[in-house]
Scaffold this motif. Structure first.
Motif, PDB file in Angstrom:
ATOM      1  N   UNK A  43     121.605  63.513  44.303  1.00 10.95           N
ATOM      2  CA  UNK A  43     122.324  64.605  44.340  1.00 10.95           C
ATOM      3  C   UNK A  43     121.788  65.965  43.918  1.00 10.95           C
ATOM      4  N   UNK A  44     121.418  65.900  42.848  1.00  8.10           N
ATOM      5  CA  UNK A  44     120.533  67.074  42.293  1.00  8.10           C
ATOM      6  C   UNK A  44     119.330  67.494  43.323  1.00  8.10           C
ATOM      7  N   UNK A  45     118.496  66.438  43.962  1.00  4.80           N
ATOM      8  CA  UNK A  45     117.511  66.749  44.467  1.00  4.80           C
ATOM      9  C   UNK A  45     117.767  67.431  45.913  1.00  4.80           C
ATOM     10  N   UNK A  46     119.064  66.963  46.613  1.00  8.71           N
ATOM     11  CA  UNK A  46     119.313  67.339  47.750  1.00  8.71           C
ATOM     12  C   UNK A  46     119.972  68.727  47.758  1.00  8.71           C
ATOM     13  N   UNK A  47     120.749  69.159  46.665  1.00  7.18           N
ATOM     14  CA  UNK A  47     121.611  70.358  46.976  1.00  7.18           C
ATOM     15  C   UNK A  47     120.410  71.562  46.631  1.00  7.18           C
ATOM     16  N   UNK A  53     114.679  71.358  38.405  1.00  8.82           N
ATOM     17  CA  UNK A  53     114.010  70.815  37.490  1.00  8.82           C
ATOM     18  C   UNK A  53     114.986  69.450  37.184  1.00  8.82           C
ATOM     19  N   UNK A  54     114.325  68.325  37.612  1.00  7.97           N
ATOM     20  CA  UNK A  54     115.123  67.135  37.578  1.00  7.97           C
ATOM     21  C   UNK A  54     115.263  66.332  36.139  1.00  7.97           C
ATOM     22  N   UNK A  55     114.479  66.924  35.236  1.00  8.21           N
ATOM     23  CA  UNK A  55     114.450  66.320  33.955  1.00  8.21           C
ATOM     24  C   UNK A  55     115.307  66.806  32.962  1.00  8.21           C
ATOM     25  N   UNK A  56     115.998  67.733  33.544  1.00 11.51           N
ATOM     26  CA  UNK A  56     117.043  68.400  32.569  1.00 11.51           C
ATOM     27  C   UNK A  56     118.463  68.044  33.158  1.00 11.51           C
TER      28      UNK A  56
END
Length: 57
Positions: A43-47, A53-56
């Protein structure tokens, strides 16, 4: 003497049965958690937000 050995075997069998059930339940919870975490990352990658930053969390 026979009853002591039989009692020890029964207690060991019962301990392994309980331990196995606990491990099986924890494994199911871990798999469900991994699926939810993966869906969150997806979800975070698609929005379309600027901060990717996917690490946070």
């Amino acid at each position: 003497m026979f009853w002591k050995i039989l009692g020890i075997i029964a207690l060991v069998w019962l301990a392994f049965a309980i331990f196995g059930a606990v491990i099986k339940g924890l494994f199911a919870i871990a798999v469900a958690g991994a699926i939810v975490f993966g869906l969150y990352w997806l979800f975070k990658a698609v929005t379309g937000k600027e901060n990717r930053d996917l690490t946070k969390l």
